[in-house]
Structure formats: structure tokens, C-alpha cells
Design a protein around this motif. Structure first.
Motif, PDB file in Angstrom:
ATOM      1  N   ASP A 119      -9.990  -0.010  -5.504  1.00  0.00           N
ATOM      2  CA  ASP A 119      -9.321  -1.308  -6.008  1.00  0.00           C
ATOM      3  C   ASP A 119      -9.890  -2.290  -4.952  1.00  0.00           C
ATOM      4  OD1 ASP A 119      -7.927  -0.375  -7.973  1.00  0.00           O
ATOM      5  OD2 ASP A 119      -6.181  -0.408  -6.622  1.00  0.00           O
ATOM      6  N   LEU A 155       0.356   4.062  -2.943  1.00  0.00           N
ATOM      7  CA  LEU A 155      -1.022   3.046  -3.104  1.00  0.00           C
ATOM      8  C   LEU A 155      -2.120   4.962  -3.132  1.00  0.00           C
ATOM      9  CD1 LEU A 155      -3.169   1.179  -5.396  1.00  0.00           C
ATOM     10  CD2 LEU A 155      -3.740   0.791  -3.000  1.00  0.00           C
ATOM     11  N   LEU A 215      -6.941   5.152  -5.846  1.00  0.00           N
ATOM     12  CA  LEU A 215      -7.082   4.410  -6.494  1.00  0.00           C
ATOM     13  C   LEU A 215      -7.267   3.022  -5.474  1.00  0.00           C
ATOM     14  CD1 LEU A 215      -3.560   4.582  -8.819  1.00  0.00           C
ATOM     15  CD2 LEU A 215      -6.359   4.400  -9.431  1.00  0.00           C
ATOM     16  N   TYR A 216      -7.077   3.245  -4.174  1.00  0.00           N
ATOM     17  CA  TYR A 216      -6.865   2.174  -3.130  1.00  0.00           C
ATOM     18  C   TYR A 216      -9.068   2.009  -2.813  1.00  0.00           C
ATOM     19  CZ  TYR A 216      -7.929   0.493   1.554  1.00  0.00           C
ATOM     20  OH  TYR A 216      -8.633  -0.056   2.833  1.00  0.00           O
ATOM     21  N   LEU A 230       0.715  -1.357  -0.164  1.00  0.00           N
ATOM     22  CA  LEU A 230       0.329  -0.502   0.066  1.00  0.00           C
ATOM     23  C   LEU A 230       1.178   1.609   0.161  1.00  0.00           C
ATOM     24  CD1 LEU A 230      -2.545  -1.285   2.788  1.00  0.00           C
ATOM     25  CD2 LEU A 230      -2.763  -1.166   0.525  1.00  0.00           C
TER      26      LEU A 230
END
Length: 228
Positions: free
Chosen positions: A191, A183, A187-188, A180
Motif C-alpha cells: 500500500d 495491517l 499489505l503495508y 495501521l
């Protein structure tokens, strides 16, 4: 807490000289201890008197930390549970490392489990995660192992195995932190399907309890005239 971490206790074992009395059945542990002693003594030499030099070590041998814990326990039992004897050991060998506690203010934050917690909650605003651990039974005479997993929104993103659940969790969180690290927030959330921030915002809005404005009817209005 820094004082009871394996890093400090292993460094203290070297400081006191306990490592010289450890006997190992194999060469693996002996080699790890030797490398650690060289590393910790090098850090101490370069520390210019700073007492937090031990925080920079990596992967301290747990057996060295165990020696210190066992020794303190033996002092307590052999003295017929006289805590003053434990305090004597503390004053002689431990207190000098912690006279200034401010130098350890960020120590806990660097722990992999704490770092992951802060990263998920403060950076991503996520609270749907957990770190789970369980023991794998012994097979064919091999010692039991512990496996840990980091779960985010019901999805396992990292895992680790070790001889103890604590170390397994550390390994799992280290892997999760690496995954992570770079990231971005958007996007976290994309995703991992994270909507924690939106849910929290909605709950806060509902919890505010703002009552809608009620419009009075024409007959309820008080007519106020003006005197000219």
C-alpha cells in the motif's frame, strides 16, 4: 518520562489538592477537571496501594499539570533559587510514586508517538517516515492552532490539530496507529510502496565487503607431488 508527563502531574495536582484552588472563566474546563478528579480518585481507590494508578487515566486536563509546574517554579524563585526547597516538595509529594521505577518500564512505549515509531520500525522495517508539525496563524482574532501530520514515503496518512504542536503530534500519531493497527506487513509494503527492508538488506550485503574468489592460473599453482 513518566515523572514529567501531564498524566502524572495532573494526578499529583489532585493528590496535593491544587485542583480545589483553580478558578475557571468558563464551565468547559471546570467540567473536565471535575470528571478527571472523579476518575483519578476512583482509580486510586481500586489500586490496592499501587502507585501507578494514574497511568490508566485518559486525557488529563493540562491546566492541572500546569499548576504543579508553576507551583514548583514559584518555590524555586521565591526561595531565591534554593534548589533544596524544590527537593523538599519532591520528597514530600513525588518520591513515593517512583520508589519502584520498574512499574513504569512500559509507560513510554504506550505513548502514541513512541508506539508509532516502534510499530513502523520493528513490525514493518520502515524508516522512511516522519511526524511534522507547524502553526496555523491566527485568523479573525481566533487563537493560533497547530497542525501535525504523519508522513510515510512522502504520503500523508494521518493528521491532527491542537493548541500546541506536541498535542497535535499526539493526535496525528493516534490516528496513524488506528489506521495501521491490523495491517499485515505485506499489505503495508504494498500500500505504501515501502522497500526499506530490501534497501537495507542490499546495503548490508554491500557493506560486508566480501571479496570475490580469484582463480589462479595454471602456472601459478604450486605442484605438490606425492612420495610413494
Amino acid at each position: 518520562m513518566a515523572m514529567v508527563s501531564n498524566k502524572f502531574l495532573a494526578a499529583l495536582a489532585v493528590e496535593v489538592g491544587f485542583h480545589r484552588h483553580l478558578r475557571c472563566a468558563g464551565t468547559v474546563v471546570e467540567d473536565l477537571n471535575r470528571k478527571f478528579v472523579v476518575e483519578i480518585e476512583d482509580l486510586k481507590q481500586k489500586a490496592n496501594g499501587r502507585r501507578d494508578y494514574w497511568t490508566a487515566v485518559e486525557n488529563p486536563p493540562k491546566c492541572l499539570a500546569d499548576i504543579v509546574e508553576s507551583y514548583i517554579g514559584a518555590i524555586f524563585v521565591d526561595s531565591e533559587f534554593d534548589f533544596h526547597q524544590v527537593e523538599r516538595f519532591f520528597d514530600a509529594h513525588v518520591r513515593c510514586f517512583f520508589e519502584n521505577m520498574h512499574i513504569y518500564d512500559t509507560f513510554a512505549n504506550n505513548h502514541p508517538v513512541t508506539h508509532l515509531h516502534n510499530h513502523l520500525t520493528l513490525t514493518y522495517g520502515c524508516n522512511n517516515y516522519s511526524v511534522m508539525a507547524d502553526e496555523i496563524p491566527s485568523v479573525d482574532g481566533l487563537p493560533p492552532r497547530n497542525v501535525a501530520a504523519v508522513i510515510i514515503h512522502d504520503r500523508v496518512i494521518a493528521h491532527g490539530t491542537a493548541s500546541s504542536s506536541k498535542n497535535a503530534k499526539v493526535k496525528a500519531c493516534l490516528a496513524a496507529n488506528d489506521l495501521l493497527r491490523d495491517l499485515r506487513v505485506e499489505l503495508y509494503r504494498q500500500d505504501y510502496g515501502c522497500d526499506c527492508e530490501e534497501v537495507r538488506t542490499d546495503q548490508q550485503a554491500k557493506g560486508a565487503g566480501v571479496s570475490p574468489v580469484t582463480t589462479a592460473s595454471q602456472s601459478d599453482l604450486l605442484e605438490v607431488g606425492t612420495a610413494i
